[in-house]
Write a protein that holds these residues in place. Structure first.
Motif, PDB file in Angstrom:
ATOM      1  N   ARG A 118      12.798  27.513  79.706  1.00  0.00           N
ATOM      2  CA  ARG A 118      13.343  28.853  79.970  1.00  0.00           C
ATOM      3  C   ARG A 118      14.586  28.760  80.837  1.00  0.00           C
ATOM      4  N   GLU A 119      14.522  27.978  81.895  1.00  0.00           N
ATOM      5  CA  GLU A 119      15.678  27.832  82.777  1.00  0.00           C
ATOM      6  C   GLU A 119      16.864  27.217  82.045  1.00  0.00           C
ATOM      7  N   TYR A 120      16.605  26.183  81.256  1.00  0.00           N
ATOM      8  CA  TYR A 120      17.684  25.544  80.505  1.00  0.00           C
ATOM      9  C   TYR A 120      18.334  26.554  79.557  1.00  0.00           C
ATOM     10  N   LEU A 121      17.520  27.260  78.778  1.00  0.00           N
ATOM     11  CA  LEU A 121      18.072  28.174  77.772  1.00  0.00           C
ATOM     12  C   LEU A 121      18.788  29.366  78.400  1.00  0.00           C
ATOM     13  N   VAL A 122      18.228  29.949  79.433  1.00  0.00           N
ATOM     14  CA  VAL A 122      18.902  31.094  80.060  1.00  0.00           C
ATOM     15  C   VAL A 122      20.242  30.640  80.639  1.00  0.00           C
ATOM     16  N   SER A 123      20.269  29.467  81.231  1.00  0.00           N
ATOM     17  CA  SER A 123      21.534  28.935  81.748  1.00  0.00           C
ATOM     18  C   SER A 123      22.515  28.676  80.606  1.00  0.00           C
ATOM     19  N   ALA A 124      22.033  28.068  79.534  1.00  0.00           N
ATOM     20  CA  ALA A 124      22.902  27.774  78.389  1.00  0.00           C
ATOM     21  C   ALA A 124      23.385  29.063  77.722  1.00  0.00           C
ATOM     22  N   PHE A 125      22.501  30.054  77.579  1.00  0.00           N
ATOM     23  CA  PHE A 125      22.880  31.334  76.970  1.00  0.00           C
ATOM     24  C   PHE A 125      23.876  32.105  77.832  1.00  0.00           C
ATOM     25  N   SER A 126      23.874  31.844  79.128  1.00  0.00           N
ATOM     26  CA  SER A 126      24.774  32.589  80.014  1.00  0.00           C
ATOM     27  C   SER A 126      26.244  32.291  79.727  1.00  0.00           C
ATOM     28  N   VAL A 127      26.527  31.125  79.142  1.00  0.00           N
ATOM     29  CA  VAL A 127      27.924  30.780  78.827  1.00  0.00           C
ATOM     30  C   VAL A 127      28.475  31.679  77.714  1.00  0.00           C
ATOM     31  N   PRO A 128      27.853  31.709  76.523  1.00  0.00           N
ATOM     32  CA  PRO A 128      28.381  32.630  75.504  1.00  0.00           C
ATOM     33  C   PRO A 128      28.242  34.098  75.911  1.00  0.00           C
TER      34      PRO A 128
END
Length: 143
Positions: A118-128
């Motif tokens: 969850r932390e990885y994806l939310v961080s990664a999604f925050s870029v786009p």
């Protein structure tokens, strides 16, 4: 210490495999849109989508499949996408960007994914999500 033989999120299709492949991704996206629809705090995001919601669900599943390291099925079905340009017609500020990220975090949690994913994806999604907000504000003005 991490296991050097275990692929890390973001490497190859490790993220897609961690999410459960196409089946897990489909479950996640369906949960995401259901939570968005049924949670008053997220409902404004749902209302931004054309109805019926089926095409939006399909597009997100196919996009994320490629984004997570799997086959790039979105382009085969819908053509090339530039996320900020595709969302430029929407008014997105901090509130909408954070709603989207929080709704996705809630969906990941509901689907039982570990906190690390969850932390990885939310961080990664925050870029786009940030780029979508920037283009929106350039198009529509801030706030």
């Amino acid at each position: 210490m991490t296991d050097p033989f275990t692929p890390q999120y973001g490497e190859g299709d490790a993220t897609l495999q961690a999410i459960g492949g196409m089946e897990g991704l489909t479950q996640l996206v369906n949960a995401f849109y259901r939570i968005m629809k049924d949670t008053p705090a997220y409902r404004p995001l749902f209302d931004m989508h054309p109805q019926p919601i089926d095409t939006s669900i399909d597009k997100l599943i196919l996009f994320l499949h490629g984004w997570m390291g799997g086959e790039r099925m979105y382009a085969k079905k819908y053509g090339h996408i530039a996320l900020p340009r595709a969302h430029a017609h929407l008014k997105v500020d901090d509130k909408e960007r954070l709603m989207w990220l929080n709704c996705m975090s809630d969906a990941l949690k509901e689907c039982g994914h570990p906190e690390s994913l969850r932390e990885y994806l939310v961080s990664a999604f925050s870029v786009p999500a940030g780029r979508i907000q920037q283009v929106s504000q350039a198009t529509h003005g801030k706030g």
